[in-house]
Write an enzyme that holds these catalytic residues in place. Structure first.
Site, PDB file in Angstrom:
ATOM      1  N   LYS A   1       0.833  -1.181   0.050  1.00 53.61           N
ATOM      2  CA  LYS A   1       0.099   0.009   0.042  1.00 53.61           C
ATOM      3  C   LYS A   1       0.822   1.541   0.010  1.00 53.61           C
ATOM      4  CE  LYS A   1      -4.407   0.139   2.313  1.00 53.61           C
ATOM      5  NZ  LYS A   1      -4.977   0.345   3.646  1.00 53.61           N
TER       6      LYS A   1
ATOM      7  N   PHE B   1     -16.215  12.006  11.564  1.00 54.48           N
ATOM      8  CA  PHE B   1     -17.878  11.830  11.134  1.00 54.48           C
ATOM      9  C   PHE B   1     -17.834  11.945   9.621  1.00 54.48           C
ATOM     10  CE2 PHE B   1     -17.783  13.659  15.370  1.00 54.48           C
ATOM     11  CZ  PHE B   1     -18.357  12.809  15.968  1.00 54.48           C
TER      12      PHE B   1
ATOM     13  N   ASN C   1     -23.893   7.595  14.677  1.00 52.95           N
ATOM     14  CA  ASN C   1     -23.971   6.609  13.732  1.00 52.95           C
ATOM     15  C   ASN C   1     -25.175   5.846  13.959  1.00 52.95           C
ATOM     16  OD1 ASN C   1     -22.035   7.232  12.082  1.00 52.95           O
ATOM     17  ND2 ASN C   1     -20.764   5.380  12.388  1.00 52.95           N
TER      18      ASN C   1
ATOM     19  N   LYS D   1     -19.704   9.325  18.923  1.00 59.43           N
ATOM     20  CA  LYS D   1     -19.510   8.640  17.618  1.00 59.43           C
ATOM     21  C   LYS D   1     -20.710   7.491  17.377  1.00 59.43           C
ATOM     22  CE  LYS D   1     -18.103   6.967  13.823  1.00 59.43           C
ATOM     23  NZ  LYS D   1     -17.937   7.835  12.480  1.00 59.43           N
TER      24      LYS D   1
ATOM     25  N   ARG E   1     -17.979  11.013   5.415  1.00 60.33           N
ATOM     26  CA  ARG E   1     -18.972   9.859   4.689  1.00 60.33           C
ATOM     27  C   ARG E   1     -18.109   9.629   3.588  1.00 60.33           C
ATOM     28  NH1 ARG E   1     -23.656  13.601   3.645  1.00 60.33           N
ATOM     29  NH2 ARG E   1     -21.835  15.017   3.570  1.00 60.33           N
ATOM     30  N   GLU E   2     -18.018   8.461   3.202  1.00 60.22           N
ATOM     31  CA  GLU E   2     -17.164   8.098   1.992  1.00 60.22           C
ATOM     32  C   GLU E   2     -17.907   8.606   0.551  1.00 60.22           C
ATOM     33  OE1 GLU E   2     -16.877   3.735   1.540  1.00 60.22           O
ATOM     34  OE2 GLU E   2     -15.994   3.424   3.459  1.00 60.22           O
TER      35      GLU E   2
ATOM     36  N   CYS F   1     -19.402   1.137   8.077  1.00 62.27           N
ATOM     37  CA  CYS F   1     -19.683   2.114   9.505  1.00 62.27           C
ATOM     38  C   CYS F   1     -21.065   1.597  10.049  1.00 62.27           C
ATOM     39  CB  CYS F   1     -19.792   3.401   9.231  1.00 62.27           C
ATOM     40  SG  CYS F   1     -18.142   3.892   8.472  1.00 62.27           S
TER      41      CYS F   1
HETATM   42  C1  UGA Z   1     -21.258   6.967   7.925  1.00 58.79           C
HETATM   43  C2  UGA Z   1     -21.788   8.373   8.538  1.00 58.79           C
HETATM   44  O1  UGA Z   1     -22.647   9.192   7.805  1.00 58.79           O
HETATM   45  C3  UGA Z   1     -20.394   9.240   8.815  1.00 58.79           C
HETATM   46  O2  UGA Z   1     -20.931  10.355   9.420  1.00 58.79           O
HETATM   47  C4  UGA Z   1     -19.558   8.458   9.455  1.00 58.79           C
HETATM   48  O3  UGA Z   1     -18.096   9.155   9.963  1.00 58.79           O
HETATM   49  C5  UGA Z   1     -19.047   6.929   8.899  1.00 58.79           C
HETATM   50  O4  UGA Z   1     -20.431   6.232   8.550  1.00 58.79           O
HETATM   51  C6  UGA Z   1     -18.397   6.354   9.565  1.00 58.79           C
HETATM   52  O5  UGA Z   1     -18.499   5.854  10.930  1.00 58.79           O
HETATM   53  O6  UGA Z   1     -16.868   6.180   9.317  1.00 58.79           O
HETATM   54  P1  UGA Z   1     -20.831   6.318   5.114  1.00 58.79           P
HETATM   55  O7  UGA Z   1     -20.738   5.037   5.794  1.00 58.79           O
HETATM   56  O8  UGA Z   1     -19.782   6.920   4.433  1.00 58.79           O
HETATM   57  O9  UGA Z   1     -20.813   7.405   6.522  1.00 58.79           O
HETATM   58  O10 UGA Z   1     -22.201   6.596   4.440  1.00 58.79           O
HETATM   59  P2  UGA Z   1     -23.619   7.266   4.800  1.00 58.79           P
HETATM   60  O11 UGA Z   1     -23.603   8.382   3.701  1.00 58.79           O
HETATM   61  O12 UGA Z   1     -23.720   7.622   5.873  1.00 58.79           O
HETATM   62  O13 UGA Z   1     -24.599   6.208   4.283  1.00 58.79           O
HETATM   63  C7  UGA Z   1     -24.580   4.850   5.042  1.00 58.79           C
HETATM   64  C8  UGA Z   1     -25.682   3.867   4.268  1.00 58.79           C
HETATM   65  O14 UGA Z   1     -26.791   4.407   4.621  1.00 58.79           O
HETATM   66  C9  UGA Z   1     -25.355   3.636   2.892  1.00 58.79           C
HETATM   67  O15 UGA Z   1     -25.686   2.363   2.514  1.00 58.79           O
HETATM   68  C10 UGA Z   1     -26.569   4.682   2.386  1.00 58.79           C
HETATM   69  O16 UGA Z   1     -26.974   4.214   0.882  1.00 58.79           O
HETATM   70  C11 UGA Z   1     -27.566   4.548   3.235  1.00 58.79           C
HETATM   71  N1  UGA Z   1     -28.737   5.465   3.412  1.00 58.79           N
HETATM   72  C12 UGA Z   1     -28.269   6.782   3.873  1.00 58.79           C
HETATM   73  C13 UGA Z   1     -29.938   5.295   3.225  1.00 58.79           C
HETATM   74  O17 UGA Z   1     -30.224   4.133   2.959  1.00 58.79           O
HETATM   75  N2  UGA Z   1     -30.599   6.450   3.265  1.00 58.79           N
HETATM   76  C14 UGA Z   1     -30.533   7.621   3.746  1.00 58.79           C
HETATM   77  O18 UGA Z   1     -31.472   8.466   3.756  1.00 58.79           O
HETATM   78  C15 UGA Z   1     -29.223   7.952   3.839  1.00 58.79           C
END
Ligand code: UGA
Length: 454
Positions: free
Chosen positions: A36, A153, A209, A205, A155-156, A261
């Site tokens: 990596k 916090f 989540n 945290k 998001r990917e 997450c």
């Molecule tokens: C999430 C949190 O949003 C971040 O704040 C946090 O830092 C991160 O986890 C972590 O703990 O590292 P992430 O997993 O990148 O971020 O993605 P999200 O955008 O939160 O989406 C999570 C899942 O929920 C996805 O599968 C998405 O499709 C789903 N989702 C999201 C829904 O089904 N409906 C929604 O309204 C929003």
């Protein structure tokens, strides 16, 4: 300018290191994975994240960001060391802390000057104290250090924007001065700082989540009810979300949450409660609803095909757990595709960026070159990830290529009426339909008659 060491070049580590470098600090990223690090030195990113590659390149060129496998090199002159290693789920959903332990031990062995050790990995409540114990135990001579919890916090898919524009940052420590020093690293971002004790910070945290996952499961449960009663959950969510007390975010019904997450963190929080003698009823329900939501998609496909998927060709649009990432960890698409393949379907799938990961992980699924290839001769088309490029496909062309015009929209990205006008049999999530071809609210049926509450 501060001198910062970041342990771990995964998602969190790489984004944190690069963004701190971009803010003008000198950052060294340490990872024990030689491959990596070698690739990063050549400018090859281990993950897909919009904007990351350019930002890494810029900061490497400016000599603010570098990569190494050596802790000594990373810790040399560092004032801060961020632990950003993975915390996968172990048995029973408990977080596996072996990488955190190993990072803490190696820091303790190699440190030769005072350090502020910051836990950015998502760790169970109490881990900060545990890290301090490890460092105390492993140090051969007593060198001053403090442990600060600083959960991430990001998001990917929007990690850089999230880092640079946080709603808040959280800093927890028994050593307030150390927490303040870490807060100062983020001062340029002008976001509220919550300075608290270490366990509270760790809990913020998990609670954040878990709350977001709860909103998703809540709207998914509402979607099931909407579907049976002939309401449209997308409009329900809009109508709810305009209430300032509720807000519009994380109310999109769909195939359930996935990723590295939410599934892991909700499970870990429930497990923490359980091991301390509590019964986490709500968290358990959140997880159950999430599982059910995935199963529902497979059920819809089966129903559309008259009860069996055997020997049918099912086209899948989107494999990543959400748009703008190549991450397929805990992606709903994986469970759904496996279920359908196990039931005898020929599954073919396409994702704009997750194909490499999919090729490595998925067996028994044909990978197609693009959305139209997926549609060719498919009996059903199933949309599972809301990538932009799927939103404006030539759906008339798609329909013409398919064996049957059956469409399951797992993210509600298409207009049901428009799809039905094109001749599709359309099934969204929580968009009430009642029998073939009857659009939401366009027909009364005795099943939909209002039922008075008991
Ligand atoms: C999430 C949190 O949003 C971040 O704040 C946090 O830092 C991160 O986890 C972590 O703990 O590292 P992430 O997993 O990148 O971020 O993605 P999200 O955008 O939160 O989406 C999570 C899942 O929920 C996805 O599968 C998405 O499709 C789903 N989702 C999201 C829904 O089904 N409906 C929604 O309204 C929003």
């Amino acid at each position: 300018m501060k001198n910062i060491c970041v342990i771990g070049s995964g998602y969190v580590g790489l984004v944190t290191a690069t963004c701190f470098a971009d803010l003008g600090n000198k950052v060294t990223t340490v990872d024990i994975d030689e491959n990596k690090i070698a690739k990063l030195k050549e400018g090859v990113m281990p993950i897909y994240e919009p904007g990351l590659e350019e930002l890494v390149e810029r900061n490497v060129k400016a000599d603010r960001l570098n990569f190494t496998t050596s802790y000594e090199e990373g810790l040399d002159d560092a004032e801060f060391v961020f632990i950003c290693v993975g915390t996968p789920s172990a048995v029973d959903g408990e977080a596996d802390l072996k990488y955190v332990r190993s990072a803490a031990e190696t820091i303790a062995e190699k440190m030769d000057h005072p350090l502020i050790i910051i836990n950015k990995s998502t760790v169970p409540v109490g881990t900060g104290d545990w890290v301090a114990d490890i460092v105390n135990r492993v140090q051969t001579e007593a060198i001053d250090f403090a442990v600060v919890s600083c959960p991430e916090f990001l998001r990917e898919g929007s990690a850089i924007t999230d880092f640079m524009n946080p709603d808040r940052n959280v800093f927890g420590s028994t050593n307030r001065e150390a927490a303040q020093k870490v807060a100062d690293l983020y001062a340029a971002l002008n976001a509220p700082a919550v300075i608290t004790d270490i366990r509270t910070s760790e809990m913020i945290k998990y609670a954040s989540n878990a709350f977001l996952a709860t909103r998703i499961s809540f709207i998914n449960e509402i979607s099931i009810i909407c579907e049976r009663l002939g309401a449209d959950v997308t409009e329900v969510a809009r109508g709810m979300g305009l209430d300032k007390r509720i807000g519009p975010h994380f109310l999109q019904a769909g195939v359930g949450y996935g990723g590295s997450c939410f599934p892991k963190d909700v499970k870990a929080l429930a497990n923490m409660a359980l091991t301390h003698g509590m019964h986490p009823q709500l968290l358990n329900a959140v997880m159950d609803i999430n599982d059910f939501q995935r199963k529902q998609i497979a059920t819809k496909v089966r129903e559309l095909l008259g009860g069996t998927v055997e020997n049918k060709t099912i086209g899948i649009l989107g494999i990543a757990f959400k748009a703008n990432t190549d991450d397929i960890r805990e992606a709903p698409a994986l469970t759904i595709m496996r279920t359908l393949a196990n039931q005898g379907a020929n599954v073919k799938a396409y994702d704009p960026v997750a194909m490499e990961n999919a090729e490595r992980e998925i067996r028994g699924v044909t990978l197609a070159d693009n959305a139209y290839d997926v549609a060719e001769d498919a009996d059903v088309l199933v949309l599972l990830t809301d990538w932009n490029e799927f939103k404006q496909l030539d759906m008339a062309r798609i329909k013409g290529m398919m064996r049957e015009p059956l469409l399951v929209d797992g993210r509600n990205i298409y207009d049901p009426d428009a799809m039905r006008e094109l001749g599709f049999v359309y099934r969204g999530v929580g968009r009430g339909y009642n029998g073939e071809g009857v659009a939401n609210g366009h027909a009364a049926h005795e099943d939909m008659a209002p039922v008075a509450g008991d």
